[in-house]
Design a protein around this motif. Structure first.
Motif, PDB file in Angstrom:
ATOM      1  N   THR A 148       1.105  -1.509   0.152  1.00  0.00           N
ATOM      2  CA  THR A 148      -0.148  -0.106   0.047  1.00  0.00           C
ATOM      3  C   THR A 148       1.097   1.287   0.239  1.00  0.00           C
ATOM      4  N   LYS A 187      -4.456   3.080   4.773  1.00  0.00           N
ATOM      5  CA  LYS A 187      -5.694   1.802   4.482  1.00  0.00           C
ATOM      6  C   LYS A 187      -7.018   2.729   5.252  1.00  0.00           C
ATOM      7  N   ASN A 202     -10.250   1.563   0.028  1.00  0.00           N
ATOM      8  CA  ASN A 202      -9.244   0.634  -0.530  1.00  0.00           C
ATOM      9  C   ASN A 202      -8.065   0.370  -1.554  1.00  0.00           C
ATOM     10  N   SER A 249      -5.477  -1.304  -1.761  1.00  0.00           N
ATOM     11  CA  SER A 249      -4.910  -2.422  -2.184  1.00  0.00           C
ATOM     12  C   SER A 249      -5.694  -2.985  -4.278  1.00  0.00           C
ATOM     13  N   ARG A 250      -6.769  -2.759  -4.147  1.00  0.00           N
ATOM     14  CA  ARG A 250      -7.898  -2.573  -5.176  1.00  0.00           C
ATOM     15  C   ARG A 250      -6.443  -2.372  -6.867  1.00  0.00           C
ATOM     16  N   TYR A 295      -4.719  -8.223  -6.003  1.00  0.00           N
ATOM     17  CA  TYR A 295      -5.855  -7.701  -5.451  1.00  0.00           C
ATOM     18  C   TYR A 295      -6.276  -8.937  -6.036  1.00  0.00           C
ATOM     19  N   ARG A 318     -10.661 -10.184  -3.310  1.00  0.00           N
ATOM     20  CA  ARG A 318     -11.552 -10.533  -2.163  1.00  0.00           C
ATOM     21  C   ARG A 318     -11.673 -11.739  -1.762  1.00  0.00           C
TER      22      ARG A 318
END
Length: 275
Positions: free
Chosen positions: A151, A197, A202, A204-205, A210, A212
């Motif tokens: 991140t 974060k 988000n 991380s997307r 990435y 889910r």
């Protein structure tokens, strides 16, 4: 084709200063950060795989108190280990941790190796965790990436790009590394990533890696957890016992029960099962 990330020494130096300053003011204090004991750090790194720090905080202390060394953990029956692991999730890690402790106790005299290539061979320890253990336990300037570090580098240096691969970030993680104090540098990076974060939607997307997390409720993982919980309570039990206390389809219970036996979680004698 997306434009490659390029950084100058000045940009890296500015980022390092920013992160150190944030850490000095807002660094998080966890009990596993207050020690350089390789065993304690090894346990914490395994616990922190896919589990939030707030959950690990509650479980780490009692686990270390019960099993204070590789030798103590290696000698303990798995039936004593699993109840203390409950709540951390991903019970395979508990079994891998137990097996790793046995290997360290028997092959290395209870002393954790300080080389990533040796740690990587232990059950449940991949390259990133092996490198992180070396950094935190031995203050070695290893290079690794995890979600919070990812991140930081995506946010500070990724511009507006998406689908950023870890292999693009690794050279910059290495270039920014404080080789005099890698242990606290990585603590600082992770804490800065946690802050980002919270502040950004988000981030991380934007990573190519990435995904889910799959839903836990109703999953096979949930059934496995139910079976192991029943095992710690009942001691010895039959398939019929499980079906009477787990509200799931018998075929799914049977399939997961058989998998847990084949993986070494459970033992079977005739029609009776136990840890």
């Amino acid at each position: 084709m997306p434009k490659a990330i390029k950084l100058t020494d000045v940009e890296i130096a500015k980022a390092r200063t920013l992160i150190w300053e944030y850490y000095g003011a807002h660094g998080r204090a966890f009990s596993w950060r207050q020690t350089s004991d390789p065993y304690h750090i090894f346990v914490s790194e395994v616990m922190l795989q896919q589990t939030q720090t707030a959950t690990v905080e509650k479980k780490y202390g009692p686990f270390i108190e019960k099993f204070p060394s590789f030798a103590a953990l290696a000698e303990a029956p798995f039936a004593e280990i699993l109840p203390l692991w409950r709540g951390l999730g991903y019970n395979r890690r508990a079994l891998a941790l137990h097996k790793s402790a046995q290997i360290v106790a028997t092959q290395y005299g209870g002393l954790l190796p300080d080389k990533p290539e040796l740690l990587d061979k232990l059950p449940g320890i991949g390259p990133a965790t092996a490198a992180s253990i070396c950094a935190f336990a031995f203050n070695k300037p290893t290079v690794f990436i995890e979600t919070n570090i990812r991140t930081v580098f995506i946010t500070l240096f990724g511009g507006s790009r998406t689908e950023i691969a870890d292999k693009e970030l690794m050279p910059f993680i290495e270039a920014a590394l404080d080789r005099e104090n890698p242990r606290h540098w990585y603590y600082a990076l992770m804490d800065y990533g946690v802050m980002l974060k919270k502040e950004l939607p988000n981030p991380s997307r934007r990573s190519k890696h990435y995904t889910r997390q799959s839903q836990f409720e109703g999953s096979e993982r949930q059934i496995r957890g139910m079976i192991l919980k029943a095992a710690t309570i009942k001691g010895t039990f039959s398939f019929e016992d499980l079906c009477s206390c787990i509200d799931r389809e018998p075929e799914r219970i049977r399939r997961n029960l058989e998998e847990l036996c084949s993986e070494g979680f459970l033992r079977r004698i005739n029609d009776q099962f136990s840890l």
